[in-house]
Scaffold this active site. Structure first.
Site, PDB file in Angstrom:
ATOM      1  N   GLU A 121       0.819  -1.211   0.000  1.00 23.51           N
ATOM      2  CA  GLU A 121       0.000   0.000   0.000  1.00 23.51           C
ATOM      3  C   GLU A 121       0.855   1.263   0.000  1.00 23.51           C
ATOM      4  O   GLU A 121       0.323   2.362   0.105  1.00 23.51           O
ATOM      5  CB  GLU A 121      -0.880   0.032   1.259  1.00 23.51           C
ATOM      6  CG  GLU A 121      -1.799  -1.155   1.384  1.00 23.51           C
ATOM      7  CD  GLU A 121      -3.193  -0.838   0.891  1.00 23.51           C
ATOM      8  OE1 GLU A 121      -3.764   0.138   1.378  1.00 23.51           O
ATOM      9  OE2 GLU A 121      -3.685  -1.557   0.013  1.00 23.51           O
ATOM     10  N   HIS A 144      -4.043   3.124   8.294  1.00 19.28           N
ATOM     11  CA  HIS A 144      -5.183   2.388   7.748  1.00 19.28           C
ATOM     12  C   HIS A 144      -5.423   1.171   8.627  1.00 19.28           C
ATOM     13  O   HIS A 144      -4.497   0.430   8.935  1.00 19.28           O
ATOM     14  CB  HIS A 144      -4.913   1.959   6.304  1.00 19.28           C
ATOM     15  CG  HIS A 144      -5.850   0.886   5.844  1.00 19.28           C
ATOM     16  ND1 HIS A 144      -7.218   1.066   5.863  1.00 19.28           N
ATOM     17  CD2 HIS A 144      -5.642  -0.380   5.407  1.00 19.28           C
ATOM     18  CE1 HIS A 144      -7.798  -0.042   5.446  1.00 19.28           C
ATOM     19  NE2 HIS A 144      -6.859  -0.940   5.173  1.00 19.28           N
ATOM     20  N   HIS A 146      -8.878  -1.702  10.293  1.00 23.37           N
ATOM     21  CA  HIS A 146     -10.200  -2.296  10.051  1.00 23.37           C
ATOM     22  C   HIS A 146     -11.036  -2.283  11.343  1.00 23.37           C
ATOM     23  O   HIS A 146     -11.246  -3.349  11.946  1.00 23.37           O
ATOM     24  CB  HIS A 146     -10.031  -3.751   9.577  1.00 23.37           C
ATOM     25  CG  HIS A 146      -9.172  -3.929   8.348  1.00 23.37           C
ATOM     26  ND1 HIS A 146      -8.542  -5.115   8.032  1.00 23.37           N
ATOM     27  CD2 HIS A 146      -8.856  -3.067   7.351  1.00 23.37           C
ATOM     28  CE1 HIS A 146      -7.872  -4.976   6.887  1.00 23.37           C
ATOM     29  NE2 HIS A 146      -8.036  -3.737   6.461  1.00 23.37           N
ATOM     30  N   HIS A 216     -14.605  -1.944   4.164  1.00 29.09           N
ATOM     31  CA  HIS A 216     -13.190  -2.315   4.251  1.00 29.09           C
ATOM     32  C   HIS A 216     -12.533  -1.796   5.535  1.00 29.09           C
ATOM     33  O   HIS A 216     -12.095  -2.584   6.369  1.00 29.09           O
ATOM     34  CB  HIS A 216     -12.457  -1.802   2.996  1.00 29.09           C
ATOM     35  CG  HIS A 216     -10.987  -2.087   3.009  1.00 29.09           C
ATOM     36  ND1 HIS A 216     -10.174  -1.936   1.911  1.00 29.09           N
ATOM     37  CD2 HIS A 216     -10.145  -2.497   3.997  1.00 29.09           C
ATOM     38  CE1 HIS A 216      -8.931  -2.258   2.200  1.00 29.09           C
ATOM     39  NE2 HIS A 216      -8.887  -2.596   3.474  1.00 29.09           N
TER      40      HIS A 216
HETATM   41  O1  2HA Z   1      -2.217  -3.911   3.990  1.00 34.06           O
HETATM   42  O2  2HA Z   1      -5.289  -3.714   5.112  1.00 34.06           O
HETATM   43  O3  2HA Z   1      -6.107  -2.915   2.744  1.00 34.06           O
HETATM   44  C1  2HA Z   1      -3.280  -4.608   4.426  1.00 34.06           C
HETATM   45  C2  2HA Z   1      -4.553  -3.912   4.191  1.00 34.06           C
HETATM   46  C3  2HA Z   1      -4.875  -3.488   2.842  1.00 34.06           C
HETATM   47 ZN    ZN Z   2      -7.255  -2.907   4.659  1.00 36.32          ZN
END
Ligand code: 2HA
Ligand code: ZN
Length: 271
Positions: A121, A144, A146, A216
């Site tokens: 990423e 980033h 989740h 996501h």
């Molecule tokens: O790198 O979460 O969306 C792992 C992730 C990609």
């Molecule tokens: Zn991710």
């Protein structure tokens, strides 16, 4: 070079990288970072001294896939590809990379300590950082992850309309707007790692510090990694309060418009 060599006499750089490790641990503990999920990238350029600059790279330059003119000579710490947040938490130099952007602004090279390849990423995170430098914004960190409840809420179209979810989350507990004053932007579903996702994210970051990627995760930015994490944390707390009320069988009232206005005035918040 041994494992800690580039951090050994650089307490500020060490502190920045260990802040990432601390946040990586929180992401794992919260259940937001399964397997290799999530990424963190921090612009560490201001903590790089002449001696570190003069070190030669490990290996040859790698193409980023984008040209990022504002990042010439910039340095970043980022999670390694396929590495786990829970491992980065205990061993940041074994599970993250220190890289510098080469003078053509289109390649990076790993400078130390071990040849850990950066996250896939990386191009999208770097594109975001390029935009910060271009706009003169003092943001250094992108995260980033989740977060369970926030992602769950992105599974219905009604929360994906502009500012609907943001307004709802602000109204769950007064601190949310105080500590996430720009609210939550929305990016409709895009393939993870795609250029479209990166471009849409940069678009939303003009107005928001935290952006929801539909079904996501979230992408948050801040002057440091703690600030980015805290904003996700307060938003997800509000999402948990909303879902707890729903689980008790009722739709939460939320703070009234008058209470929100009073809060915004008292804390000098926008809107
Ligand atoms: O790198 O979460 O969306 C792992 C992730 C990609
Ligand atoms: Zn991710």
């Amino acid at each position: 070079m041994n494992n800690l060599s580039i951090l050994k006499y650089r307490p500020e750089l060490k502190k920045k990288i260990y802040e990432v490790a601390e946040v990586a641990g929180y992401l794992w503990q919260k259940g937001w970072a399964e397997r290799n999920g999530g990424n963190i990238t921090v612009n560490i350029t201001e903590h790089v001294d002449d001696e570190l600059r003069s070190l030669s790279a490990i290996g040859t330059p790698v193409a980023i896939g984008l040209t990022l003119p504002r990042l010439k000579g910039c340095w970043f710490y980022c999670k390694g590809t396929n590495r786990r947040m829970r491992d980065l938490a205990s061993a940041p130099m074994d599970n993250g990379s220190v890289i510098r952007i080469t003078d053509d602004c289109a390649h990076y090279e790993i400078v130390a300590d071990k040849p850990v390849q950066p996250t896939s990423e990386l191009p999208s995170h770097l594109a975001v950082h390029n935009d910060f430098v271009e706009r003169g914004v003092d943001y250094k960190a992108s995260v980033h992850t989740h977060p369970i409840e926030l992602v769950a809420m992105s599974h219905t179209g009604k929360f994906l309309k502009k500012d609907v979810l943001s307004t709802l989350l602000w109204s769950m507990i007064p601190e949310t707007k105080a500590f996430c004053p720009r609210g939550l932007g929305i990016v409709p579903y895009q393939l993870p790692g795609s250029l479209e996702l990166a471009e849409a994210t940069i678009g939303q970051l003009q107005d928001y510090d935290v952006v929801m990627w539909e079904k996501h995760g979230v992408f948050a930015v801040g002057t440091d990694v703690m600030e980015a994490f805290d904003q996700i944390d307060v938003l997800n707390k509000s999402a948990q309060i909303y879902m707890s009320a729903k689980a008790m069988g009722f739709e939460p009232d939320g703070m009234t418009d008058a209470q929100m206005k009073e809060m915004s005035a008292a804390f000098n918040l926008p809107k």
